[in-house]
Design an enzyme around this catalytic site. Sequence first.
Site, mmCIF file in Angstrom:
data_model
loop_
_atom_site.group_PDB
_atom_site.id
_atom_site.type_symbol
_atom_site.label_atom_id
_atom_site.label_comp_id
_atom_site.label_asym_id
_atom_site.label_seq_id
_atom_site.Cartn_x
_atom_site.Cartn_y
_atom_site.Cartn_z
ATOM 1 N N ASP A 192 13.212 52.198 2.886
ATOM 2 C CA ASP A 192 12.730 52.795 1.906
ATOM 3 C C ASP A 192 13.403 52.149 0.640
ATOM 4 O O ASP A 192 13.700 52.826 -0.373
ATOM 5 C CB ASP A 192 13.203 54.445 1.763
ATOM 6 C CG ASP A 192 12.613 55.081 0.664
ATOM 7 O OD1 ASP A 192 11.756 54.791 0.111
ATOM 8 O OD2 ASP A 192 13.152 56.147 0.383
ATOM 9 N N HIS A 240 12.162 58.729 6.262
ATOM 10 C CA HIS A 240 13.541 59.206 5.705
ATOM 11 C C HIS A 240 14.311 60.571 6.189
ATOM 12 O O HIS A 240 14.406 61.178 5.287
ATOM 13 C CB HIS A 240 13.656 58.917 4.426
ATOM 14 C CG HIS A 240 12.651 59.440 3.390
ATOM 15 N ND1 HIS A 240 12.081 60.702 3.412
ATOM 16 C CD2 HIS A 240 11.868 58.549 2.609
ATOM 17 C CE1 HIS A 240 11.007 60.809 2.776
ATOM 18 N NE2 HIS A 240 11.037 59.885 1.874
ATOM 19 N N HIS A 295 13.778 49.895 -9.022
ATOM 20 C CA HIS A 295 13.604 50.293 -10.336
ATOM 21 C C HIS A 295 14.082 49.394 -11.415
ATOM 22 O O HIS A 295 15.292 48.799 -11.126
ATOM 23 C CB HIS A 295 14.272 51.755 -10.518
ATOM 24 C CG HIS A 295 13.762 52.696 -9.548
ATOM 25 N ND1 HIS A 295 12.266 53.180 -9.915
ATOM 26 C CD2 HIS A 295 14.129 53.437 -8.470
ATOM 27 C CE1 HIS A 295 11.991 54.367 -8.963
ATOM 28 N NE2 HIS A 295 12.910 54.517 -8.336
ATOM 29 N N HIS A 345 8.563 49.841 -0.875
ATOM 30 C CA HIS A 345 7.965 49.734 -1.837
ATOM 31 C C HIS A 345 8.008 48.578 -2.565
ATOM 32 O O HIS A 345 8.882 48.190 -3.205
ATOM 33 C CB HIS A 345 8.653 50.995 -2.858
ATOM 34 C CG HIS A 345 8.614 52.404 -2.163
ATOM 35 N ND1 HIS A 345 7.461 53.496 -2.471
ATOM 36 C CD2 HIS A 345 9.460 52.981 -1.435
ATOM 37 C CE1 HIS A 345 7.665 54.440 -1.849
ATOM 38 N NE2 HIS A 345 8.811 54.211 -1.176
ATOM 39 N N LEU A 346 6.700 47.884 -2.645
ATOM 40 C CA LEU A 346 6.657 46.452 -3.287
ATOM 41 C C LEU A 346 6.139 46.546 -4.788
ATOM 42 O O LEU A 346 6.250 45.747 -5.602
ATOM 43 C CB LEU A 346 5.815 45.544 -2.482
ATOM 44 C CG LEU A 346 6.185 45.284 -1.310
ATOM 45 C CD1 LEU A 346 5.277 44.299 -0.440
ATOM 46 C CD2 LEU A 346 7.650 44.382 -1.286
#
EC number: 3.5.2.3
Length: 428
Positions: free
Chosen positions: A303, A230, A307, A58-59
């Site tokens: 994954d 996952h 955050h 997740h970029l």
Amino acid sequence: MSKILIRGAKVLGGEPQDVLIDGGLVAEIGTGLSAEGAEVVEADGKVLLPGLVDLHTHLREPGREDSETVLTGTRAAASGGYTAVFAMANTFPVADTAGVVEQVYRLGREHGYCDVQPIGAVTVGLEGRKLAELGAMHESAAGVTVFSDDGKCVDDAVIMRRALEYVKAFGGVVAQHAQEPRLTEGAQMNEGVVSAELGLGGWPAVAEESIIARDVLLAEHVGSRVHICHLSTAGSVEIVRWAKSRGIDVTAEVTPHHLLLTDELVRTYDPVYKVNPPLRTERDVMALREALADGTIDIVATDHAPHPHEDKDCEWAAAAMGMVGLETALSVVQQTMVETGLLDWTGVADRMSAAPARIGRADGHGRPVSVGEPANLTLVDTAYRGSVDPAGFASRSRNTPYAGRELPGRVTHTWLRGKATLVDGKLA
């Protein structure tokens, strides 16, 4: 491009050899090599692997640049030994059109730390009601081949069937986040003994397993490819093993954190351990390791879910789900798989480079460390031992579950088509 001579590297953990990089390719492998004008890297017995490939990153760009950008995410990838990452579609706006996936693709090319292959959304807005522009994304400059609503499950069987049928036309794959939504409403952690004792809402294993069972049958019915994101339970392993025995075209990934951590850590109420799917039991962890070793699970995928501080520095129920993983993945795999004797370094190269590149059709990546192949390489000091310090991360976020934990191994160099992106543990 300059010549680079790597001296005394253990290619895939074998006997020390010299490797010459010239023109972005592996030009020569042998002992006692020399090359006039070459930059010399003394490997001193470090392990040389093909550049790692992450099928699940997740970029966050566009839309959540406060947690990660394509630049910071690919710098983190290079620091972890990766030369290619697949960027998930749950951005703002969602990567459900050719325009958005091309934006992410071009940002990756501009920054140059690793190749970025966007993943397209399966449904418009990740809402699960209408197929996104799958064909247009595939035909775009980004050449999307992997589609996923990751973060959400494609829970409608008809939509999932249509997606599988559509991508079959161009050899694509649907990557499913297996989570039956009705069974996980209000879930905060794995459903089991610990959740009962803590009084937290449980995420039952069957919520994952039922979707995987449905989707492998759908893939068999339409003759298409499905990939399970996952995978986290022992029961899911058995379903995938059964599906492969039937010849169903299914592949599966496991994250590093599901190979090492268990739901017992939730007793701390530290939101750094809050993740989706949740940390499971010791029995699940052991089953996942065995499945990765025997090939039931095809790959390790991080994954990587960054955050900002405020989304994790709060009470458990309000905290976001996810962990960063690009900069620690190889170390966790060394501890859980190599040092336990379950995989050798050739196996690691397969699970973290060759197989993910094959699933995602990442041309030029996951190739053997052989003469004439692209010089996408990573050099690993496997003798290193050290505590994880998130302050030193290249990622914009620090939500790692390994802070202060001693892990083995350290990536010292990464090369992307012969160009150094990491030198002596520092970004180039």
